[in-house]
Design a protein around this motif. Structure first.
Motif, PDB file in Angstrom:
ATOM      1  N   TYR A  21     -14.613   0.755  10.492  1.00 53.95           N
ATOM      2  CA  TYR A  21     -13.528   0.596   9.521  1.00 53.95           C
ATOM      3  C   TYR A  21     -12.238   1.243  10.054  1.00 53.95           C
ATOM      4  O   TYR A  21     -11.148   0.656   9.988  1.00 53.95           O
TER       5      TYR A  21
ATOM      6  N   HIS B  54      -6.896   6.410   6.707  1.00 53.52           N
ATOM      7  CA  HIS B  54      -7.887   6.421   5.628  1.00 53.52           C
ATOM      8  C   HIS B  54      -7.989   7.797   4.961  1.00 53.52           C
ATOM      9  O   HIS B  54      -8.192   7.893   3.758  1.00 53.52           O
TER      10      HIS B  54
ATOM     11  N   MET C 248      -5.630   9.768   4.490  1.00 53.99           N
ATOM     12  CA  MET C 248      -4.461   9.896   3.625  1.00 53.99           C
ATOM     13  C   MET C 248      -4.601   9.026   2.374  1.00 53.99           C
ATOM     14  O   MET C 248      -4.277   9.444   1.271  1.00 53.99           O
ATOM     15  N   LEU C 249      -5.111   7.810   2.565  1.00 56.27           N
ATOM     16  CA  LEU C 249      -5.177   6.874   1.440  1.00 56.27           C
ATOM     17  C   LEU C 249      -6.454   7.027   0.612  1.00 56.27           C
ATOM     18  O   LEU C 249      -6.470   6.686  -0.564  1.00 56.27           O
ATOM     19  N   GLU C 250      -7.531   7.502   1.236  1.00 56.09           N
ATOM     20  CA  GLU C 250      -8.822   7.584   0.539  1.00 56.09           C
ATOM     21  C   GLU C 250      -9.461   8.953   0.746  1.00 56.09           C
ATOM     22  O   GLU C 250     -10.597   9.050   1.237  1.00 56.09           O
TER      23      GLU C 250
ATOM     24  N   GLU D   6     -18.015   3.777   8.929  1.00 53.61           N
ATOM     25  CA  GLU D   6     -16.748   4.525   8.906  1.00 53.61           C
ATOM     26  C   GLU D   6     -15.997   4.363  10.225  1.00 53.61           C
ATOM     27  O   GLU D   6     -14.775   4.233  10.252  1.00 53.61           O
TER      28      GLU D   6
ATOM     29  N   LYS E   5       1.353   4.110  -2.818  1.00 53.85           N
ATOM     30  CA  LYS E   5       1.120   5.523  -2.541  1.00 53.85           C
ATOM     31  C   LYS E   5       2.337   6.379  -2.908  1.00 53.85           C
ATOM     32  O   LYS E   5       2.200   7.416  -3.544  1.00 53.85           O
TER      33      LYS E   5
ATOM     34  N   ASP F 108      -8.751  -0.868  11.113  1.00 59.76           N
ATOM     35  CA  ASP F 108      -7.451  -0.589  10.490  1.00 59.76           C
ATOM     36  C   ASP F 108      -6.484   0.089  11.460  1.00 59.76           C
ATOM     37  O   ASP F 108      -5.271  -0.107  11.363  1.00 59.76           O
TER      38      ASP F 108
ATOM     39  N   VAL G 146       0.833  -1.209   0.000  1.00 56.29           N
ATOM     40  CA  VAL G 146       0.000   0.000   0.000  1.00 56.29           C
ATOM     41  C   VAL G 146       0.869   1.260   0.000  1.00 56.29           C
ATOM     42  O   VAL G 146       0.588   2.223  -0.724  1.00 56.29           O
TER      43      VAL G 146
END
Lengths: 195, 195
Positions: A159, B168, B170-172, A156, A115, A163, A111
């Motif tokens: 999630y 998230h 940052m990535l999404e 949200e 990025k 993570d 990932v």
């Protein structure tokens, strides 16, 4: 008679060699040459299965996700009560042993490579967001989501929690062991579910 | 008369050049030579302030943390009600604009470099865990933490939520904008605090 080769097994074998190379040398060490060497196959044999490095990396990453899917599908056959089932599924998304820790490390390396190096792998997605989307939808349908909670907001929040725990388990494994993670996930499930 | 040089300002200037190099070229581009060039100073001048690359990187990373501390300290002077104050502080730990996104990207690049390349930077810590430890302790002392909640468990849960949202965001960033993040953080604070 020609040797019978299980192509699917051979591809998985190469994918697992890819994971080991990523864990030991990072994404920048994950060249076709290094991976062929780790897998103990010739460059030609590797190219027979994967014509480009990109294709190989994408396959290896999707295999991580498939392995998680297999474990989740096994849980679905157990006929557990919904809250307990979902807690167990969430625990599959967080690294709590050497095996899942290795998967997570490979995944995060990928990932961050994607990025920062800017390679495009649109065909690869960890599926965690869609899995949690499904789980929260299931809780809601079963009438288990506590009244007054917004489904979209809880998706949200859960999630991010999962993570965040996965990230911390990987970076700070001394503090965050399996018992501590299970306690956090269980208390969160209790807080969003009806008694 | 010798030129008067603000050493602290000069060091910050070099640290900010380090951030730009990391954002554009990743950690592996963050050599003393590249950073000197980006900062527009000679190698000799850079070495006057930082005798090793390690020392420079550690300084640049600690400066990220100091900038966050400055913003949090500014919030502390505002005399806000505790729940609102803590929500605002938590929002400082999650990238919600270009500026904080840049800080977060630099920070994650560093954290993953440290993890995968194995460089030791024991002197660098993002301070998020200890900040949240303090915030949850404050809620508890003020009698605001909802009865029946375990302080230690809520610390771990909030820490995971904040870092999960940061990851998230940052990535999404398309899905997870500032309003959506604020809604999740606010609802979480409501769920752990007394009315």
């Amino acid at each position: 008679m020609p040797k019978i080769v299980d192509h699917s097994e051979r591809k998985s074998h190469i994918a697992e060699a890819t994971w080991r190379v990523i864990m030991n040398q990072g994404m920048k060490g994950a060249t076709v040459r290094n991976i062929a060497q780790e897998a103990g196959v010739s460059l030609g044999a590797l190219r027979h299965y994967f014509s480009t490095q990109h294709e190989l990396i994408a396959f290896a990453m999707n295999l991580v996700k498939e392995r998680v899917d297999v474990r989740i599908n096994a849980l679905l056959t157990l006929d557990l009560p919904p809250k307990q089932l979902i807690t167990k599924i969430l625990m599959e998304l967080i690294p709590v042993d050497d095996h899942t820790m290795a998967e997570m490390e490979v995944w995060f390396a990928f990932v961050f490579h994607r990025k920062y190096v800017g390679d495009h792998y649109d065909e690869v997605d960890d599926g965690v967001y869609s899995a949690i989307h499904m789980l929260v939808g299931y809780l809601h349908e079963q009438g288990l989501l506590r009244q007054g909670l917004d489904k979209d907001n809880e998706l949200e929040r859960l999630y991010a929690l999962v993570d965040g725990l996965a990230l911390h388990a990987m970076l700070e494994p001394e503090r965050l062991d399996k018992q501590r993670i299970l306690r956090v996930v269980t208390s969160h499930m209790d807080s969003i579910c009806n008694e």
